[in-house]
Design an enzyme around this catalytic site. Structure first.
Site, PDB file in Angstrom:
ATOM      1  N   GLU A   1      43.482  42.892  52.788  1.00 57.13           N
ATOM      2  CA  GLU A   1      43.131  44.326  52.848  1.00 57.13           C
ATOM      3  C   GLU A   1      41.943  44.617  51.940  1.00 57.13           C
ATOM      4  OE1 GLU A   1      44.257  48.161  50.525  1.00 57.13           O
ATOM      5  OE2 GLU A   1      46.056  47.083  51.156  1.00 57.13           O
ATOM      6  N   HIS A   2      41.973  44.069  50.721  1.00 55.91           N
ATOM      7  CA  HIS A   2      40.860  44.273  49.791  1.00 55.91           C
ATOM      8  C   HIS A   2      39.573  43.631  50.317  1.00 55.91           C
ATOM      9  CE1 HIS A   2      42.454  45.796  45.756  1.00 55.91           C
ATOM     10  NE2 HIS A   2      43.490  45.869  46.579  1.00 55.91           N
TER      11      HIS A   2
ATOM     12  N   GLU B   1      45.097  45.267  39.134  1.00 56.36           N
ATOM     13  CA  GLU B   1      45.986  46.209  39.826  1.00 56.36           C
ATOM     14  C   GLU B   1      47.447  45.859  39.557  1.00 56.36           C
ATOM     15  OE1 GLU B   1      46.846  47.893  44.381  1.00 56.36           O
ATOM     16  OE2 GLU B   1      45.376  46.291  44.044  1.00 56.36           O
TER      17      GLU B   1
ATOM     18  N   HIS C   1      47.871  41.844  51.198  1.00 56.37           N
ATOM     19  CA  HIS C   1      47.183  42.829  50.367  1.00 56.37           C
ATOM     20  C   HIS C   1      45.797  42.324  49.958  1.00 56.37           C
ATOM     21  CE1 HIS C   1      46.400  44.666  46.315  1.00 56.37           C
ATOM     22  NE2 HIS C   1      46.609  45.751  47.023  1.00 56.37           N
TER      23      HIS C   1
END
Length: 413
Positions: free
Chosen positions: A49-50, A126, A46
């Site tokens: 991905e960012h 997040e 993840h």
């Protein structure tokens, strides 16, 4: 009808031409998700991905966003337990821009140390956001405990500890290992010519170097459990999980879809009609199936006032027992099959959902079922396989349960 092509570097392309549309959805799928991580690097899929949106050798982060925004298009990404996907949706006349940007992100990311520190902070925020959502928190805690000591139970975002410790070297090593063309799929749906699209993709992705890669996952054993977490919320959220079937068991997967629709997957389902409509105890209650390689689960989710928790829980348990004792009628099975087929066909009207569906299937299963195949799989579900799957899954002695809400740690169910 899908068409496929594999480039010399091992990159698989799968596309579906829909000439009556004016848009195209295109996704780059990477066979890497949180399930192949360990505790030390939990959340790294993840995190990457960012980072791919934070700039390339040719574009700033703002340019990546604005080039698509200015065309009225969409660019986004997501990370799941088993894969990561970067995608665009654009007018067909603008797809060259989308391909150029996605290839730039995949082939030329910066992983700048300053950007890593900024994004680390963003991702921790997040994580806090999801922890502030009692429904998400209940499911995350439940998954962590039913798949205890297995990567499948780890949060896709990671933990505060792992996110603090992941560094540039970790990110680059993971990226270099898994972001290779022979571990990826590009899926396209919309108005395009497949042969021309191959040339466009090959032009942008032919420099992507193939390397040996292995993505093996172990079976995650289901661990019955009961977790309660106090959280100062107006409602109590409950998540219940039943050990289900893996994604590769085709016959059982479609039988479970039929069962789930009757049990809690729609507003006409048993859970919704009894606990919301007849008893008036909840606003939200539903069930859903989550399928992975080698394992799967059927989840039940509900939100209610604290005073209704015991009655809602007892009613859910009663419905689980009823499934095991009374099964489904032929009429329920046939109505559920028609409902599933209708929902599936309506979903095909979106290029994004089509691209997502066959892109993921090609990445994880190396094959894609046609629309006719899927409709036949639904039609082929019969009462014998339905009963077999119900016997396998609906067992009140093998439940994962998580409750999140005010004062729930003292509640006895």
């Amino acid at each position: 009808m899908y068409k496929t092509h594999k480039l010399d570097n091992g990159l698989t392309i799968i596309g579906e031409e829909i000439p009556y549309l004016k848009s195209i959805s295109l996704g780059v799928w990477i066979n890497a998700g949180s399930r192949i991580e360990n505790e030390k690097i939990s959340g790294i899929s993840h995190f990457i991905e960012h980072m791919l949106f934070k700039g390339t050798k040719n574009r700033t982060s703002k340019e990546i966003a604005s080039e698509i925004d200015n065309l009225g298009g969409q660019i986004n990404a997501f990370t799941s337990k088993e894969c990561t996907c970067y995608y665009v949706k654009l007018l067909d006349s603008h797809i060259d821009v989308g391909i150029d940007i996605l290839s730039d992100m995949i082939l030329n990311p910066l992983f700048d140390k300053k950007d890593i520190e900024k994004e680390r902070s963003v991702i921790i925020e997040e994580l806090k956001m999801y922890e502030d959502s009692p429904e998400d928190l209940a499911y995350d805690l439940l998954t962590e405990n039913i798949y205890v000591n297995n990567p499948l139970g780890m949060n896709i975002i990671g933990t505060t500890k792992s996110l603090d410790e992941i560094n540039q070297k970790d990110l680059l090593n993971y990226f270099d290992k898994y972001y290779v063309p022979n571990n990826a799929v590009i899926s396209i749906s919309g108005n395009f010519d497949f042969d021309e699209m191959i040339k466009k993709i090959e032009d942008k992705f032919n420099s992507w170097k193939q390397r040996e890669v292995s993505v093996e996952v172990e079976k995650a054993e289901f661990n019955p459990c009961f977790i309660a977490k106090n959280k100062d919320t107006e409602q109590v959220n409950i998540a219940i999980s039943l050990d289900a079937v893996p994604s590769e068991n085709t016959e059982e997967v479609y039988a479970l879809a039929v069962i789930n629709t009757v049990f809690g997957g729609s507003i006409s389902s048993r859970l919704f009609q009894k606990i919301r409509e007849e008893q008036g105890l909840v606003y939200s209650i539903y069930s859903s199936q989550t399928l992975y390689k080698k394992c799967g689960e059927l989840g039940i989710f509900a939100s209610m006032g604290p005073d209704n928790l015991k009655e809602v829980y007892d009613s859910i348990i009663e419905e689980i027992k009823n499934m095991r004792e009374s099964y489904l009628t032929e009429k329920e099975i046939e109505e559920s099959k028609e409902q599933l087929k209708g929902s599936y066909i309506l979903g095909l009207e979106s290029t994004s959902s089509r691209m997502m569906s066959f892109g993921k299937a090609m990445l994880l299963n190396k094959s894609v079922r046609t629309t006719d195949d899927i409709l036949k799989c639904i039609d082929d579900v019969n009462i014998d396989i339905v009963n077999k799957v119900i016997d396998k899954i609906f067992n009140v002695d093998k439940l994962g349960v998580c409750i999140v809400g005010r004062g729930v740690e003292d509640i006895k169910l």
